[in-house]
Design a protein around this motif. Structure first.
Motif, PDB file in Angstrom:
ATOM      1  N   LEU A   1       6.140  57.907  56.112  1.00  0.00           N
ATOM      2  CA  LEU A   1       5.084  58.933  56.171  1.00  0.00           C
ATOM      3  C   LEU A   1       4.971  59.532  57.566  1.00  0.00           C
ATOM      4  CD1 LEU A   1       2.332  57.326  53.938  1.00  0.00           C
ATOM      5  CD2 LEU A   1       3.762  59.298  53.411  1.00  0.00           C
ATOM      6  N   VAL A   2       5.101  58.719  58.574  1.00  0.00           N
ATOM      7  CA  VAL A   2       5.071  59.237  59.951  1.00  0.00           C
ATOM      8  C   VAL A   2       6.248  60.178  60.174  1.00  0.00           C
ATOM      9  CG1 VAL A   2       5.352  58.566  62.374  1.00  0.00           C
ATOM     10  CG2 VAL A   2       3.764  57.320  60.920  1.00  0.00           C
ATOM     11  N   GLY A   3       7.418  59.799  59.680  1.00  0.00           N
ATOM     12  CA  GLY A   3       8.598  60.654  59.821  1.00  0.00           C
ATOM     13  C   GLY A   3       8.406  61.993  59.113  1.00  0.00           C
ATOM     14  N   VAL A   4       7.830  61.966  57.924  1.00  0.00           N
ATOM     15  CA  VAL A   4       7.572  63.214  57.201  1.00  0.00           C
ATOM     16  C   VAL A   4       6.576  64.070  57.973  1.00  0.00           C
ATOM     17  CG1 VAL A   4       6.510  64.144  55.103  1.00  0.00           C
ATOM     18  CG2 VAL A   4       8.196  62.326  54.941  1.00  0.00           C
ATOM     19  N   GLY A   5       5.565  63.462  58.538  1.00  0.00           N
ATOM     20  CA  GLY A   5       4.586  64.210  59.335  1.00  0.00           C
ATOM     21  C   GLY A   5       5.211  64.858  60.558  1.00  0.00           C
TER      22      GLY A   5
ATOM     23  N   ALA B   1       8.379  65.641  60.930  1.00  0.00           N
ATOM     24  CA  ALA B   1       9.275  66.707  60.460  1.00  0.00           C
ATOM     25  C   ALA B   1       8.477  67.950  60.082  1.00  0.00           C
ATOM     26  CB  ALA B   1      10.091  66.219  59.265  1.00  0.00           C
ATOM     27  N   GLY B   2       7.316  67.775  59.454  1.00  0.00           N
ATOM     28  CA  GLY B   2       6.472  68.918  59.105  1.00  0.00           C
ATOM     29  C   GLY B   2       5.947  69.629  60.333  1.00  0.00           C
ATOM     30  N   ALA B   3       5.514  68.872  61.326  1.00  0.00           N
ATOM     31  CA  ALA B   3       5.010  69.478  62.552  1.00  0.00           C
ATOM     32  C   ALA B   3       6.121  70.235  63.278  1.00  0.00           C
ATOM     33  CB  ALA B   3       4.422  68.399  63.459  1.00  0.00           C
ATOM     34  N   LEU B   4       7.308  69.670  63.323  1.00  0.00           N
ATOM     35  CA  LEU B   4       8.437  70.320  63.963  1.00  0.00           C
ATOM     36  C   LEU B   4       8.818  71.601  63.221  1.00  0.00           C
ATOM     37  CD1 LEU B   4      10.557  70.135  66.201  1.00  0.00           C
ATOM     38  CD2 LEU B   4      11.986  68.835  64.622  1.00  0.00           C
ATOM     39  N   ALA B   5       8.855  71.540  61.899  1.00  0.00           N
ATOM     40  CA  ALA B   5       9.191  72.732  61.117  1.00  0.00           C
ATOM     41  C   ALA B   5       8.135  73.817  61.310  1.00  0.00           C
ATOM     42  CB  ALA B   5       9.316  72.372  59.634  1.00  0.00           C
TER      43      ALA B   5
END
Length: 149
Positions: A98-102, A104-108
């Motif tokens: 979940l941290v990784g998805v977060g 990745a979303g912030a970076l995108a």
């Protein structure tokens, strides 16, 4: 009790059943018992039953020793510890995911904003007539009035 007759018994089938169920025909499958009793009248078949009965008697004398008193406690303790580690790893992995998805979303999102918005650090000056926004022009039909001072 009525026994079903499965058909004539042959020596190979008799030996298979003796090896699987032992020397007591009463423990054999019901469909095979009548034919086995008939076949057991043969002296060779009686010898097979006799050897199987001897093996059954020998196996019946075997006594399983009770396990070490501490063994069960150690097994349960190790099982509980492994279960705890596995659950921690499972939930920890989900949290890391979940941290990784977060991230990745912030970076995108930051890349999208950087690409889609005009540069604020450019040396060129933008002259605005009052209808331009950071995301584009709102159009000439907007009725914005600017006060001149």
């Amino acid at each position: 009790m009525v026994e079903n007759i499965a058909g004539p018994m042959n020596a190979g089938r008799f030996e298979e059943l003796t090896a699987a169920y032992g020397g007591d025909i009463a423990r054999w499958p019901q469909a095979e018992r009548a034919a086995a009793r008939e076949f057991a009248k043969d002296p060779a078949a009686a010898g097979i039953l006799s050897r199987a009965a001897d093996l059954d008697a020998l196996l019946d004398t075997y006594v399983v020793r009770p396990g070490h008193v501490d063994l069960q406690r150690r097994i349960l303790k190790n099982f509980a510890r492994r279960l705890t580690i596995r659950n921690w790893f499972r939930f920890g992995s989900a949290g890391i995911g979940l941290v990784g998805v977060g991230i990745a979303g912030a970076l995108a999102g930051s890349i999208a904003i950087a690409v889609l918005t005009p540069s604020l650090t450019s040396d060129t000056s933008v002259v605005s007539d009052g209808t331009a926004t950071m995301f584009g022009d709102i159009g000439p039909d907007a009725g914005i009035v600017q006060d001149s001072q």
